[in-house]
Design a protein around this motif. Structure first.
Motif, PDB file in Angstrom:
ATOM      1  N   GLY A  92      45.877  44.324  39.005  1.00  0.00           N
ATOM      2  CA  GLY A  92      45.704  44.509  37.577  1.00  0.00           C
ATOM      3  C   GLY A  92      44.567  45.458  37.263  1.00  0.00           C
ATOM      4  O   GLY A  92      44.043  46.149  38.137  1.00  0.00           O
ATOM      5  N   SER A  93      44.186  45.466  35.991  1.00  0.00           N
ATOM      6  CA  SER A  93      43.070  46.285  35.537  1.00  0.00           C
ATOM      7  C   SER A  93      42.259  45.491  34.517  1.00  0.00           C
ATOM      8  O   SER A  93      42.743  44.532  33.927  1.00  0.00           O
ATOM      9  N   HIS A  94      41.015  45.925  34.339  1.00  0.00           N
ATOM     10  CA  HIS A  94      40.115  45.218  33.431  1.00  0.00           C
ATOM     11  C   HIS A  94      39.199  46.232  32.773  1.00  0.00           C
ATOM     12  O   HIS A  94      38.609  47.075  33.442  1.00  0.00           O
ATOM     13  N   LEU A  95      39.092  46.162  31.449  1.00  0.00           N
ATOM     14  CA  LEU A  95      38.191  46.999  30.679  1.00  0.00           C
ATOM     15  C   LEU A  95      37.446  46.082  29.720  1.00  0.00           C
ATOM     16  O   LEU A  95      37.969  45.738  28.656  1.00  0.00           O
ATOM     17  N   PRO A  96      36.243  45.598  30.132  1.00  0.00           N
ATOM     18  CA  PRO A  96      35.513  44.671  29.270  1.00  0.00           C
ATOM     19  C   PRO A  96      35.258  45.291  27.909  1.00  0.00           C
ATOM     20  O   PRO A  96      35.060  46.491  27.827  1.00  0.00           O
ATOM     21  N   PRO A  97      35.282  44.527  26.842  1.00  0.00           N
ATOM     22  CA  PRO A  97      35.390  43.079  26.727  1.00  0.00           C
ATOM     23  C   PRO A  97      36.838  42.591  26.579  1.00  0.00           C
ATOM     24  O   PRO A  97      37.063  41.431  26.243  1.00  0.00           O
ATOM     25  N   GLN A  98      37.808  43.435  26.832  1.00  0.00           N
ATOM     26  CA  GLN A  98      39.201  43.023  26.703  1.00  0.00           C
ATOM     27  C   GLN A  98      39.576  42.037  27.803  1.00  0.00           C
ATOM     28  O   GLN A  98      38.923  41.953  28.833  1.00  0.00           O
ATOM     29  N   MET A  99      40.672  41.339  27.587  1.00  0.00           N
ATOM     30  CA  MET A  99      41.195  40.429  28.604  1.00  0.00           C
ATOM     31  C   MET A  99      41.761  41.259  29.757  1.00  0.00           C
ATOM     32  O   MET A  99      42.280  42.349  29.537  1.00  0.00           O
ATOM     33  N   PRO A 100      41.676  40.755  30.992  1.00  0.00           N
ATOM     34  CA  PRO A 100      42.252  41.476  32.132  1.00  0.00           C
ATOM     35  C   PRO A 100      43.764  41.605  31.986  1.00  0.00           C
ATOM     36  O   PRO A 100      44.416  40.734  31.417  1.00  0.00           O
ATOM     37  N   LEU A 101      44.295  42.692  32.493  1.00  0.00           N
ATOM     38  CA  LEU A 101      45.726  42.953  32.459  1.00  0.00           C
ATOM     39  C   LEU A 101      46.294  42.759  33.861  1.00  0.00           C
ATOM     40  O   LEU A 101      45.840  43.401  34.815  1.00  0.00           O
ATOM     41  N   LEU A 102      47.256  41.867  33.994  1.00  0.00           N
ATOM     42  CA  LEU A 102      47.927  41.646  35.269  1.00  0.00           C
ATOM     43  C   LEU A 102      49.145  42.560  35.324  1.00  0.00           C
ATOM     44  O   LEU A 102      50.037  42.463  34.492  1.00  0.00           O
ATOM     45  N   LYS A 103      49.176  43.479  36.298  1.00  0.00           N
ATOM     46  CA  LYS A 103      50.277  44.441  36.399  1.00  0.00           C
ATOM     47  C   LYS A 103      51.384  43.968  37.332  1.00  0.00           C
ATOM     48  O   LYS A 103      52.556  44.104  37.027  1.00  0.00           O
ATOM     49  N   ARG A 104      50.995  43.443  38.502  1.00  0.00           N
ATOM     50  CA  ARG A 104      51.977  42.977  39.487  1.00  0.00           C
ATOM     51  C   ARG A 104      51.450  41.728  40.171  1.00  0.00           C
ATOM     52  O   ARG A 104      50.248  41.547  40.314  1.00  0.00           O
ATOM     53  N   ARG A 105      52.414  40.947  40.655  1.00  0.00           N
ATOM     54  CA  ARG A 105      52.067  39.712  41.354  1.00  0.00           C
ATOM     55  C   ARG A 105      53.185  39.409  42.341  1.00  0.00           C
ATOM     56  O   ARG A 105      54.350  39.337  41.940  1.00  0.00           O
ATOM     57  N   HIS A 106      52.854  39.268  43.630  1.00  0.00           N
ATOM     58  CA  HIS A 106      53.877  38.942  44.607  1.00  0.00           C
ATOM     59  C   HIS A 106      53.269  38.232  45.818  1.00  0.00           C
ATOM     60  O   HIS A 106      52.074  38.287  46.039  1.00  0.00           O
ATOM     61  N   ARG A 107      54.132  37.573  46.572  1.00  0.00           N
ATOM     62  CA  ARG A 107      53.713  36.838  47.776  1.00  0.00           C
ATOM     63  C   ARG A 107      54.027  37.663  49.015  1.00  0.00           C
ATOM     64  O   ARG A 107      55.077  38.292  49.104  1.00  0.00           O
TER      65      ARG A 107
END
Length: 79
Positions: free
Chosen positions: A38-53
């Protein structure tokens, strides 16, 4: 990879890209790793881009590639 691991790469806009590896027990006693990108730009909430096992061995290879070729560095948990 027995513990959760955070990798971070700073961006020019002051934010960062992150990858979080979280190990968990898999089927039959083997371990799998959940990889969250993901990505994060404070003070915004983190953005989850992908998630896998991934299998443990594949997750380790991915971690090495991210650190050696893509400029990610280990860090303390972001949030």
């Amino acid at each position: 990879m027995a513990q959760p691991l955070w990798l971070v790469r700073p961006r020019p806009d002051g934010g960062c890209d992150y990858v979080n590896f979280v190990p968990s027990p898999g089927v039959g006693g083997s371990f799998t790793v959940e990889m969250r990108e993901g990505s994060h730009l404070p003070p915004q909430m983190p953005l989850l881009k992908r998630r896998h096992r991934l299998p443990l061995e594949e997750a380790e290879q991915c971690r090495q590639r991210l650190q050696q070729k893509d400029g990610f560095r280990t860090c303390e948990p972001l949030f």
